[in-house]
Design a protein around this motif. Structure first.
Motif, PDB file in Angstrom:
ATOM      1  N   SER A  28      -4.752  35.408 -11.517  1.00  0.00           N
ATOM      2  CA  SER A  28      -6.042  36.012 -11.174  1.00  0.00           C
ATOM      3  C   SER A  28      -5.854  37.320 -10.413  1.00  0.00           C
ATOM      4  O   SER A  28      -6.590  38.296 -10.624  1.00  0.00           O
ATOM      5  CB  SER A  28      -6.868  35.029 -10.336  1.00  0.00           C
ATOM      6  N   VAL A  29      -4.860  37.358  -9.531  1.00  0.00           N
ATOM      7  CA  VAL A  29      -4.548  38.607  -8.822  1.00  0.00           C
ATOM      8  C   VAL A  29      -4.096  39.666  -9.824  1.00  0.00           C
ATOM      9  O   VAL A  29      -4.509  40.836  -9.755  1.00  0.00           O
ATOM     10  CB  VAL A  29      -3.452  38.364  -7.760  1.00  0.00           C
ATOM     11  N   ALA A  30      -3.256  39.271 -10.783  1.00  0.00           N
ATOM     12  CA  ALA A  30      -2.694  40.233 -11.734  1.00  0.00           C
ATOM     13  C   ALA A  30      -3.774  40.875 -12.598  1.00  0.00           C
ATOM     14  O   ALA A  30      -3.784  42.097 -12.792  1.00  0.00           O
ATOM     15  CB  ALA A  30      -1.655  39.541 -12.619  1.00  0.00           C
ATOM     16  N   ILE A  59       1.095  40.374 -17.423  1.00  0.00           N
ATOM     17  CA  ILE A  59       1.642  39.449 -16.426  1.00  0.00           C
ATOM     18  C   ILE A  59       0.691  38.282 -16.230  1.00  0.00           C
ATOM     19  O   ILE A  59       1.117  37.118 -16.156  1.00  0.00           O
ATOM     20  CB  ILE A  59       1.890  40.190 -15.088  1.00  0.00           C
ATOM     21  N   ALA A  60      -0.612  38.573 -16.179  1.00  0.00           N
ATOM     22  CA  ALA A  60      -1.600  37.511 -15.998  1.00  0.00           C
ATOM     23  C   ALA A  60      -1.505  36.486 -17.118  1.00  0.00           C
ATOM     24  O   ALA A  60      -1.510  35.265 -16.877  1.00  0.00           O
ATOM     25  CB  ALA A  60      -3.000  38.106 -15.930  1.00  0.00           C
ATOM     26  N   ALA A  61      -1.414  36.952 -18.367  1.00  0.00           N
ATOM     27  CA  ALA A  61      -1.362  36.030 -19.500  1.00  0.00           C
ATOM     28  C   ALA A  61      -0.104  35.171 -19.454  1.00  0.00           C
ATOM     29  O   ALA A  61      -0.147  33.962 -19.730  1.00  0.00           O
ATOM     30  CB  ALA A  61      -1.434  36.815 -20.802  1.00  0.00           C
ATOM     31  N   ARG A  62       1.036  35.777 -19.113  1.00  0.00           N
ATOM     32  CA  ARG A  62       2.274  34.990 -19.050  1.00  0.00           C
ATOM     33  C   ARG A  62       2.203  33.950 -17.923  1.00  0.00           C
ATOM     34  O   ARG A  62       2.646  32.816 -18.086  1.00  0.00           O
ATOM     35  CB  ARG A  62       3.480  35.914 -18.872  1.00  0.00           C
ATOM     36  N   ASP A 120      10.114  34.277 -12.361  1.00  0.00           N
ATOM     37  CA  ASP A 120      10.361  35.084 -11.163  1.00  0.00           C
ATOM     38  C   ASP A 120      10.281  36.587 -11.447  1.00  0.00           C
ATOM     39  O   ASP A 120       9.907  37.363 -10.587  1.00  0.00           O
ATOM     40  CB  ASP A 120      11.737  34.748 -10.578  1.00  0.00           C
ATOM     41  N   THR A 121      10.661  36.985 -12.659  1.00  0.00           N
ATOM     42  CA  THR A 121      10.617  38.415 -12.998  1.00  0.00           C
ATOM     43  C   THR A 121       9.204  38.956 -12.866  1.00  0.00           C
ATOM     44  O   THR A 121       8.983  40.029 -12.293  1.00  0.00           O
ATOM     45  CB  THR A 121      11.125  38.630 -14.435  1.00  0.00           C
ATOM     46  N   ASP A 122       8.230  38.234 -13.384  1.00  0.00           N
ATOM     47  CA  ASP A 122       6.839  38.678 -13.274  1.00  0.00           C
ATOM     48  C   ASP A 122       6.383  38.719 -11.820  1.00  0.00           C
ATOM     49  O   ASP A 122       5.659  39.633 -11.415  1.00  0.00           O
ATOM     50  CB  ASP A 122       5.920  37.742 -14.065  1.00  0.00           C
ATOM     51  N   LEU A 123       6.795  37.741 -11.047  1.00  0.00           N
ATOM     52  CA  LEU A 123       6.368  37.714  -9.642  1.00  0.00           C
ATOM     53  C   LEU A 123       6.974  38.877  -8.865  1.00  0.00           C
ATOM     54  O   LEU A 123       6.382  39.374  -7.904  1.00  0.00           O
ATOM     55  CB  LEU A 123       6.775  36.387  -9.005  1.00  0.00           C
ATOM     56  N   THR A 124       8.159  39.314  -9.306  1.00  0.00           N
ATOM     57  CA  THR A 124       8.806  40.443  -8.622  1.00  0.00           C
ATOM     58  C   THR A 124       8.047  41.746  -8.851  1.00  0.00           C
ATOM     59  O   THR A 124       7.902  42.569  -7.938  1.00  0.00           O
ATOM     60  CB  THR A 124      10.254  40.591  -9.114  1.00  0.00           C
ATOM     61  N   VAL A 125       7.555  41.940 -10.079  1.00  0.00           N
ATOM     62  CA  VAL A 125       6.901  43.220 -10.397  1.00  0.00           C
ATOM     63  C   VAL A 125       5.390  43.177 -10.192  1.00  0.00           C
ATOM     64  O   VAL A 125       4.731  44.208 -10.309  1.00  0.00           O
ATOM     65  CB  VAL A 125       7.201  43.638 -11.852  1.00  0.00           C
TER      66      VAL A 125
END
Length: 840
Positions: free
Chosen positions: A747-749, A757-760, A816-821
């Motif tokens: 939701s933040v993304a 990123i949100a969809a993934r 984790d990759t998505d959370l990093t970016v």
């Protein structure tokens, strides 16, 4: 010491993404030579940034032992040691495979499907789930089963065969053969192979729970566990191995139900008899091949030929485990062949007999087996011939034990699913002295193959018996007249464990205790069954109340509720114990959305607590009544109950109840739209949870604070809370909150113009929710309801589907990759209508 244990290598492993590939990590060995186990271990450790001391502490091993492994002083670590190291290093399944192959080529794990592997027709490629290779890996090679193994694999690969049952007497090797088949067929089942041990169970109603546990499916209430299981397995290509089904045949229709509703599921069961289900294909497991009878001149086949006969080979190899210089010779060959024939080629009987080779050479062993077999079969002519043979071997081994060893042997049979040394010491001395230390006697039983040891490198090793051996020992226990005293000691022992764990389940050691209680769950079931059957309702109620939080956190909801209601149906327990169990029964009913039954239990608990002046129970019952009212949407009534509960809790200065009620009030106020008040309550609650060390409560509060911040359009603050909740819930394994936080971060993304990123993240959260059978339970569900729709509008259906599917197929570590970016953007002054999301 003869080792017959089957240690599980794959349990608990998760995939992790690293910047160094498996090939890169293994390619640095000396030119022309593969990397040794020690070299791989050192590279993994250094890549993780750990010292030997840190890794040893994390894995529960000694620093000296770890150093020996790295230096090559120890070249063949035990399977459990490898598993502990792999978990501590967070190795992926592929890295684990390379590590196992370097240490023990005979124990090599099946390789996971790689990114370039071709998926089976009709199934999307996906990362194997955590349970994918969770089946026991035997420490010795399979002997003499090529024909049977090929037939089982052939049957399971036939498109129209869904259920194969291996049948045969106890001790013939059905479990070992099923596990070997699993190792052969890992590539046939892209979504994994799960091993389900049914031996500790006596209630057919628990089969569903056992399968769900093996697949990491947690019950959440509101929907039958069977439906959650079907939802998970419906489209997956899975193999279930159901071991020791013979005691639970009344539950066999469940397997038909699963197979009818899950088109790609296959089942491999082991049982002493057929399940008698439509479509079942039986695969009888015969004893091992025996040498041909002597020729006309009375001579045996050449010794080279005898050495390759399966039964002879097994006996010789097991005897050599005990006596390393033992070998098949022209001197002992005739006696060895006679022993194998006397024991009908039954693997367990051969192993039991071989365990005595240090004391009795084959020529002395044979007449003793002959004499014991004749004595036993005279009183057991109604048993099948091969079962008589195994019982005769067991009886012979038992008769050779000293009287104290015999007492220990029969008393240990009361344990279900295994025991620790501490448990053995507490239970085995209850019916009288053993005349020796239990540890000393246990070592003797292991040497004689009447008990097996697991995880010998761990701080608390576990022990168990093969089910056939345990049944024999239980018969001896009942004959001895000690059964009631030993079972009572067993129930009291595990009541003490449960009550010691109860306060810790809300503290900093929560994860450690949850794992320990999960391992001992079969023993708790046995203690509850014995207590309720003999009318000891006080012990049963105390056990239920102490285990209630464990049942809730680990998803054993319907089972916990059934035990609570069964115990509460009795009478004679003190009111304070009854009222505590009533509150727990109310919670389980509330979680199952049975609001009427929850109200009844909480109401009765409140009335009794007021009568006996138990204000703690009264506060908990009022808090529960508030939860039910909030669940019904009766927010004013909920607020009134919470207010009374908080007043009582503050008067008692009970910080745990205060934390619970503050959290519930924070949820309630947020739904009423007062975000500032909700934030204040939740922050106070967070502080309390941290001071109390209640990490599960801390996770839930962080997720709720994320919702409140997002509702106020404070995206950066929301992301901080969600990230913190995600990290902590991941650490303790709380999948509910993991899914909530990932959904919140999605939701933040999308609000920060990062829809891919949100969809993934939505896909990853959905995969976790499917596994546990419940969607995220957000404090402000309306806030997140439009996230999916908004992301679709921005990306379009095709792009959304691709990103969502990628997120759904990946592991948690790969998220984790998505959370990093992910970079939360400040709220813009003007926003397009297409990304405007509902807010309350």
């Amino acid at each position: 010491m003869l080792r017959l244990s089957w240690d599980t290598i794959g349990a608990g492993l998760t995939r992790s993404t690293t910047t160094v590939s498996v090939m890169e990590r293994t390619a640095r060995a000396a030119p022309g030579a593969p990397a040794t186990f020690g070299q791989l271990l050192r590279r993994h450790r250094l890549a993780t940034g750990l010292s030997q001391e840190s890794l040893a502490e994390r894995a529960g091993l000694s620093v000296r032992g770890l150093s020996d492994l790295e230096r090559g002083a120890r070249r063949a670590p035990r399977p459990e040691t490898i598993r502990l190291i792999a978990v501590a290093l967070d190795l992926s399944a592929a890295e684990m495979t390379v590590l196992v192959e370097a240490a023990r080529p005979d124990l090599a794990l099946p390789p996971p499907l790689g990114p370039n592997a071709e998926p089976s027709a009709g199934f999307p490629a996906r990362s194997a789930p955590a349970h994918a290779w969770r089946f026991p890996l035997p420490p010795t090679p399979l002997i003499g089963r090529d024909v049977e193994l090929a037939r089982i694999v052939h049957l399971l690969r036939l498109p129209d065969v869904r259920l194969v049952t291996l049948t045969g007497p106890g001790g013939v090797g059905k479990t070992r053969l099923a596990i070997a088949a699993a190792g052969e067929m890992h590539a046939d089942f892209a979504d994994g192979i799960a091993f389900v041990d049914l031996a500790p169970l006596r209630d057919p109603g628990l089969i569903t729970s056992a399968i769900a546990k093996a697949l990491d499916i947690r019950e959440t209430g509101g929907r039958p566990l069977l439906d959650l299981l079907v939802d998970y397995a419906r489209e997956r290509r899975l193999l279930l191995i159901l071991d020791n089904f013979e005691r639970l045949l009344a539950g066999a229709p469940l397997i038909s139900n699963l197979l009818m509703r899950c088109a790609h599921l296959k089942v491999l069961s082991t049982s002493r008899v057929r399940l008698r289900l439509r479509g079942e294909r039986e695969a009888p497991v015969p004893p091992l091949a025996l040498p041909d009878r002597s020729s006309a001149d009375g001579s045996e086949p050449p010794i080279e030929q005898l050495a390759n006969v399966a039964a002879v080979r097994l006996f010789v190899e097991r005897a050599a485990d005990i006596k390393p210089d033992f070998a098949l010779t022209t001197t002992n060959a005739a006696d060895v062949v006679a022993i194998c024939r006397r024991l009908d080629g039954l693997p367990l009987a051969l192993e039991l007999a071989a365990a005595w080779i240090k004391l009795f050479p084959p020529k002395a062993l044979l007449p003793r087996l002959e004499a014991r077999s004749l004595a036993l079969t005279r009183g057991a002519r109604d048993l099948p011939e091969r079962q008589q043979t195994l019982r005769a071997t067991l009886a012979w081994s038992h008769d050779l034990l000293t009287p104290p060893e015999q007492r220990l042997f029969r008393r240990l049979s009361v344990f279900a699913g295994g025991w620790t040394l501490e448990g053995a010491e507490a239970v085995a001395t209850a019916a009288g002295d053993l005349d020796f230390e239990p540890a000393e006697g246990l070592a003797q039983l292991i040497d004689k193959s009447l008990a097996i040891a697991f995880a010998s490198d761990a701080a608390s090793p576990r022990f168990a018996m093969y089910e056939t051996v345990r049944e024999f020992a239980q018969e001896r226990l009942h004959e001895s007249g000690e059964a009631d005293a030993v079972r009572q000691a067993h129930a009291h022992c595990f009541l003490a464990v449960a009550e010691r764990a109860e306060p810790a389940l809300a503290g900093a050691e929560q994860g450690i205790w949850l794992d320990q209680l999960e391992v001992e769950h079969p023993n708790f079931r046995a203690a509850l069954r014995w207590s309720t059957d003999r009318g000891d309702h006080e012990t049963a109620l105390r056990l239920c109340a102490a285990l209630s939080r464990f049942w809730w956190l680990r998803g054993h909801l319907s089972e916990g509720r059934a035990w609570l209601e069964r115990a509460l149906a009795g009478s004679g327990a003190p009111p304070a114990i009854v009222v505590k169990a009533m509150v727990e029964a109310g919670y389980h009913a509330y979680f199952a959305f049975d609001q009427n039954q929850a109200t009844r239990w909480y109401g009765e608990a409140l009335a009794i607590s007021q009568t006996i002046s138990d204000q703690v129970a009264a506060a908990r019952a009022l808090n529960g009544l508030g939860n039910v009212a909030r669940q019904r949407g009766e927010l004013d009534q909920a607020a009134a109950h919470y207010g009374e509960a908080l007043t009582l809790a503050r008067r008692l200065d009970d910080q745990r109840i205060i934390a619970q009620v503050l959290g519930n009030l924070g949820f309630l106020v947020a739904r009423r739209g007062d975000l500032a008040e909700s934030k204040a309550l939740l922050e106070e609650n967070l502080d309390l949870a941290r001071r109390l060390g209640d990490r599960a409560h801390e996770c839930a509060t962080l997720s709720a604070l994320g919702d409140v911040a997002l509702a106020a359009d404070e995206r950066a603050e929301a992301a901080v809370h969600y990230r913190a909740g995600f990290a902590l819930s991941r650490e303790i394994g709380d999948k509910f909150i993991i899914a909530e936080c990932l959904s919140g971060l999605a939701s933040v993304a999308v609000r920060s113009s990062q829809p891919n990123i949100a969809a993934r993240l939505l896909g990853t959260a959905a995969a976790i929710s499917e596994a546990i059978g419940a969607p995220p339970d957000h404090t402000l569900p309306d806030l997140h309801r439009e996230t999916d729709a908004a992301t679709r509008r921005i990306l379009g259906d095709e792009a959304f589907h691709l990103a969502f599917t990628a997120g759904h197929a990946r592991s948690l570590s790969e998220a984790d990759t998505d959370l990093t970016v992910l970079a939360p953007a400040p709220p813009p002054t003007h926003r397009r209508a297409s990304v405007e999301l509902a807010k309350r």
